[in-house]
Design an enzyme around this catalytic site. Structure first.
Site, PDB file in Angstrom:
ATOM      1  CG  MET A  33      41.606 -30.330  -2.894  1.00  0.00           C
ATOM      2  SD  MET A  33      43.223 -29.807  -3.467  1.00  0.00           S
ATOM      3  CE  MET A  33      44.003 -29.365  -1.923  1.00  0.00           C
ATOM      4  N   GLY A  34      39.351 -33.823  -0.290  1.00  0.00           N
ATOM      5  CA  GLY A  34      39.366 -35.018   0.554  1.00  0.00           C
ATOM      6  C   GLY A  34      40.215 -34.818   1.800  1.00  0.00           C
ATOM      7  N   GLY A  39      35.680 -29.552   9.721  1.00  0.00           N
ATOM      8  CA  GLY A  39      35.399 -28.324   8.972  1.00  0.00           C
ATOM      9  C   GLY A  39      34.662 -28.637   7.682  1.00  0.00           C
ATOM     10  CG  HIS A  40      36.532 -30.902   4.581  1.00  0.00           C
ATOM     11  ND1 HIS A  40      37.680 -31.487   5.056  1.00  0.00           N
ATOM     12  CD2 HIS A  40      36.932 -30.022   3.631  1.00  0.00           C
ATOM     13  CE1 HIS A  40      38.737 -30.985   4.417  1.00  0.00           C
ATOM     14  NE2 HIS A  40      38.316 -30.093   3.557  1.00  0.00           N
ATOM     15  NE  ARG A 191      48.744 -28.120   1.620  1.00  0.00           N
ATOM     16  CZ  ARG A 191      47.919 -27.606   0.699  1.00  0.00           C
ATOM     17  NH1 ARG A 191      46.934 -26.810   1.057  1.00  0.00           N
ATOM     18  NH2 ARG A 191      48.092 -27.887  -0.573  1.00  0.00           N
TER      19      ARG A 191
HETATM   20  P1  AMP Z   1      40.142 -28.303   0.926  1.00  0.00           P
HETATM   21  O1  AMP Z   1      39.696 -29.727   0.881  1.00  0.00           O
HETATM   22  O2  AMP Z   1      41.077 -28.004   2.042  1.00  0.00           O
HETATM   23  O3  AMP Z   1      40.602 -27.779  -0.390  1.00  0.00           O
HETATM   24  O4  AMP Z   1      38.869 -27.451   1.299  1.00  0.00           O
HETATM   25  C1  AMP Z   1      37.601 -27.719   0.753  1.00  0.00           C
HETATM   26  C2  AMP Z   1      36.625 -26.715   1.296  1.00  0.00           C
HETATM   27  O5  AMP Z   1      36.589 -26.831   2.717  1.00  0.00           O
HETATM   28  C3  AMP Z   1      36.996 -25.251   1.011  1.00  0.00           C
HETATM   29  O6  AMP Z   1      35.809 -24.524   0.756  1.00  0.00           O
HETATM   30  C4  AMP Z   1      37.640 -24.814   2.294  1.00  0.00           C
HETATM   31  O7  AMP Z   1      37.562 -23.429   2.515  1.00  0.00           O
HETATM   32  C5  AMP Z   1      36.798 -25.567   3.300  1.00  0.00           C
HETATM   33  N1  AMP Z   1      37.480 -25.704   4.583  1.00  0.00           N
HETATM   34  C6  AMP Z   1      38.699 -26.239   4.809  1.00  0.00           C
HETATM   35  N2  AMP Z   1      39.016 -26.153   6.117  1.00  0.00           N
HETATM   36  C7  AMP Z   1      37.972 -25.543   6.732  1.00  0.00           C
HETATM   37  C8  AMP Z   1      37.692 -25.149   8.076  1.00  0.00           C
HETATM   38  N3  AMP Z   1      38.547 -25.350   9.053  1.00  0.00           N
HETATM   39  N4  AMP Z   1      36.505 -24.523   8.324  1.00  0.00           N
HETATM   40  C9  AMP Z   1      35.629 -24.304   7.319  1.00  0.00           C
HETATM   41  N5  AMP Z   1      35.828 -24.648   6.033  1.00  0.00           N
HETATM   42  C10 AMP Z   1      36.980 -25.267   5.743  1.00  0.00           C
END
Ligand code: AMP
Length: 282
Positions: A33-34, A39-40, A191
């Site tokens: 979701m950007g 982590g991304h 977040r």
């Molecule tokens: P989001 O943008 O938060 O919806 O997450 C997109 C992807 O990034 C999803 O597969 C999440 O599980 C992964 N993700 C988010 N935060 C982390 C993190 N700290 N470590 C590993 N993967 C992450």
């Protein structure tokens, strides 16, 4: 600044993927979701280990937010995201507008059972996973990617998406990646930027409590007592606890003894209006 290709339409992304496939190149998808963080980027690096080409999708998906949730205020940092992805040598960004994903008349949802209906996040966000599954199913079929990388950070989501991809024969391999953390143990999350300085200082407690609980369970401490005490620690620290539970690591089914394992500990807690989730293997 290094540039990265941006596709705003399904047709443009598909044409590029078709060309890559015709050249014999595998394609990996990293749905996000950007508001990207390291982590991304770790997901992008993992994707590069599995495929020659990596597409990161950036789409704040309205169908996975409840009306009272943070869809409107969710951080949007597109230019910075593109710079980070270019730096990581990702090949392209898929950045559709809402109308591209949900044109007028759109009327389909995926009905989920199994790991989406085990009483964890689904209990607090009853329409969340059908929104996630619907958008992921669309992204998988739109992109025709060979594999997609998801973070264990969103552990229930990972299980839901993996199950759906298999059950609907989507022909895409789902690759999990371990949670990327701040030096103090807090799981990285878009977040986290909502947290005040005071709450940011408190937030790593979640991971510390989970680590201590996992250690107790490895030492064969009483399951019910150990989990109840860990819940109490989180509440005493000032969090509003949605859940902290020990579940079967694969099915997410409830367990009553350590022998029911392998065990995964999952937590969701709110502090100052920000909802944090985390999980850890025992
Ligand atoms: P989001 O943008 O938060 O919806 O997450 C997109 C992807 O990034 C999803 O597969 C999440 O599980 C992964 N993700 C988010 N935060 C982390 C993190 N700290 N470590 C590993 N993967 C992450």
């Amino acid at each position: 600044m290094t540039q990265i290709a941006v596709f705003e339409t399904v047709a443009a992304m598909r044409a590029k993927v078709a060309a890559w496939h015709a050249a014999g190149e595998k394609v990996a998808l990293v749905p996000t979701m950007g508001a990207l963080h390291q982590g991304h980027i770790a997901l992008v690096k993992e994707a590069q280990r599995h495929a020659r080409r990596v597409i990161t999708t950036i789409f704040v998906n309205p169908t996975q937010f409840a009306p009272h949730e943070d869809f409107k205020k969710y951080p949007r940092t597109f230019d910075q995201d593109c710079a980070m992805l270019a730096e990581a040598q990702a090949d392209a960004v898929f950045f559709p507008q809402v109308e591209e994903m949900y044109p007028p008349g759109f009327a389909t949802r995926i009905l989920l059972l199994g790991p989406a209906a085990v009483g964890l996040d689904d209990r607090f966000r009853p329409t969340h996973f059908e929104g996630v599954a619907t958008v992921c199913c669309k992204l998988f079929t739109q992109s025709q990617a060979d594999c997609a990388v998801f973070g264990e950070k969103d552990y229930q989501q990972l299980k839901v998406v993996t199950r759906m991809a298999a059950d609907l024969d989507l022909g895409i391999e789902i690759i999990p990646l371990a949670t990327f953390r701040e030096p103090d143990g807090l799981a990285m999350s878009s977040r986290n930027r909502y947290l005040s300085a005071e709450h940011r200082a408190l937030a790593p407690l979640l991971h510390k409590v989970m680590q201590a609980l996992a250690a107790r369970l490895r030492n064969r401490d009483d399951l019910f007592k150990a989990v109840t005490e860990a819940q109490g620690e989180i509440i005493s620290a000032g969090f509003e606890l949605d859940y902290l539970e020990a579940r079967h690591a694969d099915t997410l089914a409830a367990i009553t003894s350590l022998a029911d394992g392998p065990i995964r500990l999952l937590v969701a807690a709110r502090i100052g209006g920000t909802r944090l989730i985390d999980n850890i293997a025992v």
